[in-house]
Design a protein around this motif. Structure first.
Motif, mmCIF file in Angstrom:
data_model
loop_
_atom_site.group_PDB
_atom_site.id
_atom_site.type_symbol
_atom_site.label_atom_id
_atom_site.label_comp_id
_atom_site.label_asym_id
_atom_site.label_seq_id
_atom_site.Cartn_x
_atom_site.Cartn_y
_atom_site.Cartn_z
ATOM 1 N N ARG A 138 0.827 -1.214 0.000
ATOM 2 C CA ARG A 138 0.000 0.000 0.000
ATOM 3 C C ARG A 138 0.856 1.256 0.000
ATOM 4 N NH1 ARG A 138 -5.179 -1.850 3.706
ATOM 5 N NH2 ARG A 138 -5.919 -3.371 2.200
ATOM 6 N N LYS A 139 1.940 1.268 0.754
ATOM 7 C CA LYS A 139 2.839 2.428 0.736
ATOM 8 C C LYS A 139 3.447 2.606 -0.646
ATOM 9 C CE LYS A 139 5.138 1.062 4.416
ATOM 10 N NZ LYS A 139 6.176 0.957 5.445
ATOM 11 N N THR A 140 3.874 1.514 -1.253
ATOM 12 C CA THR A 140 4.509 1.571 -2.570
ATOM 13 C C THR A 140 3.539 2.087 -3.626
ATOM 14 O OG1 THR A 140 5.920 -0.290 -1.960
ATOM 15 C CG2 THR A 140 5.730 0.203 -4.303
ATOM 16 N N VAL A 141 2.337 1.539 -3.655
ATOM 17 C CA VAL A 141 1.351 1.953 -4.661
ATOM 18 C C VAL A 141 0.967 3.416 -4.467
ATOM 19 C CG1 VAL A 141 -1.037 1.615 -5.452
ATOM 20 C CG2 VAL A 141 0.463 -0.357 -5.112
ATOM 21 N N ILE A 142 0.743 3.834 -3.225
ATOM 22 C CA ILE A 142 0.388 5.233 -2.966
ATOM 23 C C ILE A 142 1.527 6.155 -3.403
ATOM 24 C CG2 ILE A 142 -0.005 6.894 -1.096
ATOM 25 C CD1 ILE A 142 -1.800 4.733 0.192
ATOM 26 N N GLY A 143 2.773 5.754 -3.169
ATOM 27 C CA GLY A 143 3.922 6.549 -3.628
ATOM 28 C C GLY A 143 3.955 6.669 -5.140
ATOM 29 N N ILE A 144 3.723 5.561 -5.827
ATOM 30 C CA ILE A 144 3.717 5.577 -7.300
ATOM 31 C C ILE A 144 2.581 6.456 -7.821
ATOM 32 C CG2 ILE A 144 3.295 4.151 -9.348
ATOM 33 C CD1 ILE A 144 4.821 1.887 -7.842
ATOM 34 N N LEU A 145 1.394 6.336 -7.225
ATOM 35 C CA LEU A 145 0.263 7.171 -7.654
ATOM 36 C C LEU A 145 0.548 8.653 -7.389
ATOM 37 C CD1 LEU A 145 -2.803 5.047 -6.484
ATOM 38 C CD2 LEU A 145 -1.864 5.238 -8.791
ATOM 39 N N GLY A 146 1.216 8.966 -6.279
ATOM 40 C CA GLY A 146 1.578 10.351 -5.975
ATOM 41 C C GLY A 146 2.547 10.928 -6.988
ATOM 42 N N ILE A 147 3.585 10.168 -7.314
ATOM 43 C CA ILE A 147 4.570 10.621 -8.310
ATOM 44 C C ILE A 147 3.911 10.782 -9.678
ATOM 45 C CG2 ILE A 147 6.637 9.894 -9.579
ATOM 46 C CD1 ILE A 147 7.577 8.624 -6.869
ATOM 47 N N LEU A 148 3.063 9.843 -10.044
ATOM 48 C CA LEU A 148 2.346 9.926 -11.316
ATOM 49 C C LEU A 148 1.437 11.160 -11.357
ATOM 50 C CD1 LEU A 148 1.845 8.484 -14.013
ATOM 51 C CD2 LEU A 148 0.075 7.152 -12.881
ATOM 52 N N SER A 149 0.798 11.482 -10.240
ATOM 53 C CA SER A 149 -0.077 12.659 -10.164
ATOM 54 C C SER A 149 0.705 13.945 -10.367
ATOM 55 C CB SER A 149 -0.788 12.708 -8.807
ATOM 56 O OG SER A 149 -1.552 11.561 -8.592
ATOM 57 N N ILE A 150 1.871 14.043 -9.741
ATOM 58 C CA ILE A 150 2.720 15.232 -9.903
ATOM 59 C C ILE A 150 3.168 15.346 -11.356
ATOM 60 C CG2 ILE A 150 4.955 16.246 -9.297
ATOM 61 C CD1 ILE A 150 4.532 14.985 -6.464
ATOM 62 N N ALA A 151 3.583 14.226 -11.943
ATOM 63 C CA ALA A 151 4.048 14.249 -13.330
ATOM 64 C C ALA A 151 2.929 14.686 -14.281
ATOM 65 C CB ALA A 151 4.568 12.871 -13.723
ATOM 66 N N ILE A 152 1.726 14.159 -14.102
ATOM 67 C CA ILE A 152 0.598 14.533 -14.972
ATOM 68 C C ILE A 152 0.279 16.010 -14.825
ATOM 69 C CG2 ILE A 152 -1.899 14.192 -15.346
ATOM 70 C CD1 ILE A 152 -0.238 11.878 -16.436
ATOM 71 N N MET A 153 0.254 16.499 -13.583
ATOM 72 C CA MET A 153 -0.054 17.912 -13.353
ATOM 73 C C MET A 153 0.992 18.804 -14.023
ATOM 74 S SD MET A 153 0.336 20.938 -11.371
ATOM 75 C CE MET A 153 1.597 20.384 -10.300
#
Length: 192
Positions: A11-26
């Protein structure tokens, strides 16, 4: 549905990946699209919330993605078979167990011959990449026509898969609280 615990760092890993992906998309939207100044750009938190919801409800179930995760997909209808110490394990009771699961929440509902039961908390204990134990606490209530003097009780169930790859049979045991003070073996078998 209620949240469930799992002994994995997934869960920590997936949330980290989703966070990084969100920053990149923005950043891509903000810096590379020629949008008029009046067009609002979603915040990182809005993008993350959307990604998290899509992953939690849909993406984690995809076979290719689920193979990379330690969270087993238990969604579906199961046959539950159990015996009770109250009659020295003489009678096998059968019911239908329905598991509704997202990546972060689960609900387990049992419809038996004389009672219904529902999970109030649950957890998955991962042993290896192919072996896990599902544990849940339940509240069981007698169906009205079978209530008599006993109406409800709490209990715990734990079942473990056989590490053969397919999650089709889980075996274990259950224990009912002081009011029933019973226990016994339980198996759940996935319906096709």
């Amino acid at each position: 549905m209620h949240t469930y615990s799992i002994n994995s760092d997934e869960r920590k890993t997936v949330i980290g990946i989703l966070g990084i992906l969100s920053i990149a998309i923005m950043l891509i939207v903000k810096n590379n699209l020629c949008l008029p100044s009046w067009v609002p750009i979603p915040s990182v938190f809005a993008i993350f919330g959307g990604f998290y919801w899509i992953f939690d409800q849909l993406i984690w179930k995809l076979p290719l993605i689920n193979q990379c995760l330690s969270t087993p997909n238990l969604n579906g209808t199961w046959t539950i078979l159990m015996k009770s110490s109250r009659d020295s394990y003489a009678t096998e009771y059968e019911g239908v167990l329905t598991i509704t699961q997202s990546w972060s929440k689960i609900y387990i509902f049992m419809d038996g011959e004389k009672a219904i039961g529902q999970s109030i908390m649950a957890g998955i204990e991962v042993h290896t990449s192919k072996s896990f134990t599902l544990k849940w606490e339940y509240l069981s209530q007698r169906k009205p026509e079978f209530a008599e003097n006993e109406y409800m009780h709490y209990g715990m169930t734990r079942v473990m898969n056989q590490p053969n790859g397919a999650i089709t049979v889980l075996k274990g045991d259950y224990y009912a609280d002081r009011s029933r003070h019973s226990s016994g073996p339980v198996s759940i078998i996935k319906k096709a």
